[in-house]
Design a protein around this motif. Structure first.
Motif, PDB file in Angstrom:
ATOM      1  N   LEU A   1       8.577   0.545 -10.255  1.00  0.00           N
ATOM      2  CA  LEU A   1       7.585  -0.122  -9.397  1.00  0.00           C
ATOM      3  C   LEU A   1       7.707  -1.632  -9.526  1.00  0.00           C
TER       4      LEU A   1
ATOM      5  N   LYS B   1      10.472  10.171  -5.996  1.00  0.00           N
ATOM      6  CA  LYS B   1      10.992  10.567  -7.317  1.00  0.00           C
ATOM      7  C   LYS B   1      10.587  11.989  -7.671  1.00  0.00           C
TER       8      LYS B   1
ATOM      9  N   TRP C   1       7.540   5.678  -3.173  1.00  0.00           N
ATOM     10  CA  TRP C   1       8.387   5.674  -4.370  1.00  0.00           C
ATOM     11  C   TRP C   1       8.015   6.836  -5.309  1.00  0.00           C
TER      12      TRP C   1
ATOM     13  N   ARG D   1      -1.688   9.213  -9.953  1.00  0.00           N
ATOM     14  CA  ARG D   1      -0.713   8.231 -10.455  1.00  0.00           C
ATOM     15  C   ARG D   1      -1.137   6.801 -10.112  1.00  0.00           C
ATOM     16  N   MET D   2      -1.696   6.625  -8.932  1.00  0.00           N
ATOM     17  CA  MET D   2      -2.121   5.281  -8.531  1.00  0.00           C
ATOM     18  C   MET D   2      -3.299   4.822  -9.388  1.00  0.00           C
TER      19      MET D   2
ATOM     20  N   PRO E   1       4.469   2.004  -3.222  1.00  0.00           N
ATOM     21  CA  PRO E   1       4.404   2.795  -4.448  1.00  0.00           C
ATOM     22  C   PRO E   1       4.206   4.276  -4.179  1.00  0.00           C
ATOM     23  N   ARG E   2       3.561   4.591  -3.076  1.00  0.00           N
ATOM     24  CA  ARG E   2       3.321   6.004  -2.736  1.00  0.00           C
ATOM     25  C   ARG E   2       4.636   6.675  -2.314  1.00  0.00           C
TER      26      ARG E   2
ATOM     27  N   LYS F   1      -2.206   3.707 -12.932  1.00  0.00           N
ATOM     28  CA  LYS F   1      -1.546   2.393 -13.009  1.00  0.00           C
ATOM     29  C   LYS F   1      -2.535   1.305 -13.371  1.00  0.00           C
ATOM     30  N   LYS F   2      -3.830   1.591 -13.046  1.00  0.00           N
ATOM     31  CA  LYS F   2      -4.837   0.527 -13.200  1.00  0.00           C
ATOM     32  C   LYS F   2      -5.424   0.541 -14.593  1.00  0.00           C
TER      33      LYS F   2
ATOM     34  N   ILE G   1       0.841  -1.204   0.000  1.00  0.00           N
ATOM     35  CA  ILE G   1       0.000   0.000   0.000  1.00  0.00           C
ATOM     36  C   ILE G   1       0.880   1.260   0.000  1.00  0.00           C
TER      37      ILE G   1
END
Lengths: 489, 62
Positions: free
Chosen positions: A265, A101, A97, A484-485, A94-95, A488-489, A91
């Motif tokens: 990721l 960046k 990360w 961004r999350m 990725p946040r 990804k989907k 959970i």
């Protein structure tokens, strides 16, 4: 165990590890993100092994085996609850990360300071982490001192073991920053998982295979296969121990900082899944180890001797025993060197830069490098004291680090969170945890970690609601992550 | 949180709760390998599977 054999194996390990650390020196090491994050370019395989080595210190094969020896299967449950908590990486990983960046964060406390738009948030989080982590590294040093002293029958004195560990942790940290640490960690992880698994197979075989192994436990001490069993793991103790460890993957900066490092990721995913597979094997190995010692050597006064006893027993060939012993030493060193790097980055990035005002990247790196040996010496001195205080503080460390968890959750999921909320919750809860640990470890029957998370959450919410949030930053930050999350989907 | 995270996150939350409840209630008198030892091992394996599905679409974009 022969002292010459121990010294020779340590020498071989040191030579191989230094060569690997030296070979890892590609890329720039003259920037903060280069030195402390490997330019955010670590691949999944190295990340997974290094994450495992950093997380699994000497605690597993000495401490967890000892816990199993004393308390039975509850030790497995304790470690599995921690293991489930690593899912938080799925959970939060990725946040961390993504924002790492985008905004160039080097440390988790820097992220908090920026997100809540207050440099004192970064300072307070960094200081709290240092307060709880230095004793934790000292405990690793202590573990190495006792291990070498134990398996060689005092031929290698306690202090010699502690000095070797301190110097090696320093050398690995210095050669190429996180790169050398990551690569030496990987070597150590691979050796450990292979050799300790072989040892377990040998031991279980000597007890008549898997069925013979369980039959021996049932005959020897059937309560060891249930909780609360002999009462060691009563429910409240179990809850108090597991709650801080459940949040370990986001509360411990030397671990959460690694969420900034993977190249992509996908690498982060490999790190997570690789760690879970590694962790489950290692957990089962350590627990079986503890059970085996309880069958083979019942009535040990000090359960932490379970591992040295097994390694020096007839069941394990001396050469394998000494490799695993050096592996345990390497595991402790890999935990210390990661903590050294994280603490020095916290100091230079979050404390020095914020207090001093003007400090460019190069200057921060220089300060960080100066601070590494100072922290190492502090840890060394703590270890030399051999005080009960160290044990108290090491238990307090996992409980103490939990106080930053509400602020981290708020960073990504609660726009209403404020800097005063973080500062008050982290400060007051840290003091409360230290107070509880220093006065016996229980308050109204509950362990410090439970109080830490409850009080920190309460204060963070209440103080945040009554103060002004940094709306612009909160919206930009959380909306970016959300966008961004979703993409990804 | 997106739908995948909500779904698998909930599964993991249930696994964690079961990790506390089952050993301390139904299995507290079972002094065999197929008691708490087995249930915690199974829950750990389910955790790995849940994490596998939770992260299937993490890309290799740097």
């Amino acid at each position: 165990m022969s002292t010459t054999l121990v010294w020779s194996t340590i020498a071989i390990y040191v030579v191989i590890a230094i060569v690997i650390a030296y070979l890892s020196r590609n890329g720039r090491q003259n920037s903060m993100s280069g030195y402390f994050l490997g330019e955010r370019k670590l691949n999944g395989f190295v990340s997974a092994l290094s994450y495992s080595a950093t997380t699994y210190s000497a605690f597993m094969l000495v401490g967890l085996a000892g816990l199993t020896y004393n308390g039975g299967v509850g030790a497995l449950g304790f470690e599995i609850i921690y293991f489930m908590g690593v899912s938080l990486v799925a959970i939060f990983g990725p946040r961390f990360w993504l924002v790492g960046k985008k905004y160039g964060y080097v440390t988790p406390s820097e992220m908090l300071g920026d997100r809540y738009q207050n440099k004192w948030v970064a300072v307070v989080a960094a200081v709290a982490s240092s307060l709880f982590l230095i004793p934790y590294s000292a405990v690793q040093l202590t573990g190495i001192g006792y291990l070498l002293q134990g398996v060689t029958n005092d031929a290698i004195p306690y202090t010699t073991g502690v000095i070797i560990a301190t110097v090696l942790a320093l050398v690995f940290s210095y050669i190429a920053g996180i790169r050398s640490v990551a690569w030496t960690d990987s070597l150590q992880s691979l050796i450990m998982i292979i050799t300790s698994t072989i040892v377990v197979i040998l031991i279980v075989n000597s007890l008549g295979g898997v069925s013979g192994f369980f039959a021996s436990i049932e005959a020897n001490d059937p309560q060891a296969l249930a909780v609360p069993g002999n009462g060691f793991f009563n429910f409240w103790t179990f809850l108090g121990l597991t709650i801080p460890w459940f949040f370990f993957s986001i509360s411990n900066p030397q671990v959460s900082q690694r969420l900034f490092m993977p190249a992509s990721l996908k690498s982060l995913r490999h790190m997570l899944l690789g760690f879970l597979v590694f962790g489950l094997i290692y957990t089962v190995v350590s627990v079986v180890w503890g059970f085996s010692a309880s069958i083979l050597f019942p009535g040990l006064e000090n359960a932490d001797l379970a591992t040295p006893m097994l390694l020096s027993s007839d069941v394990v060939p001396p050469i394998l025993g000494v490799i695993v012993m050096v592996g345990i030493m390497a595991a402790a060193i890999s935990t210390i060197d990661s903590i050294l790097l994280t603490l020095s980055s916290l100091f230079s990035r979050d404390v020095y830069r914020n207090v001093k005002g003007e400090a460019n990247d190069r200057k921060q790196l220089m300060i960080g490098k100066i601070v590494i040996p100072i922290i190492a010496v502090l840890a060394f001195l703590f270890a030399q004291l051999e005080l009960d205080l160290i044990a108290v503080l090491s238990v307090a460390s996992s409980a103490g680090l939990i106080v930053v968890v509400p602020a981290i959750i708020g960073t990504f999921f609660w726009k209403r969170g404020t800097a005063p909320g973080v500062i008050v919750s982290v400060t007051i809860s840290s003091i409360l945890v230290i107070y509880i640990e220093a006065t016996g470890g229980l308050l109204l029957g509950l362990k410090s970690g439970i109080w830490g998370i409850i009080v920190a959450t309460f204060l963070f919410i209440v103080v945040s609601i009554t103060t002004q949030p940094p709306e612009q930053k909160a919206n930009e930050f959380i909306d970016y992550v959300k966008g961004r999350m979703k993409n990804k989907k | 949180m997106n739908q995948t995270e909500k779904f698998w996150g909930l599964i993991i939350l249930i696994i964690v709760i079961l990790g506390y409840v089952i050993p301390y209630t139904f299995l507290s008198d079972v002094t065999k390998w197929y008691g708490s030892f087995l249930i915690w091992s199974i829950l750990a394996l389910i955790t790995i599977v849940a994490n596998y599905f939770l992260t299937t679409d993490w890309s290799d974009e740097e």
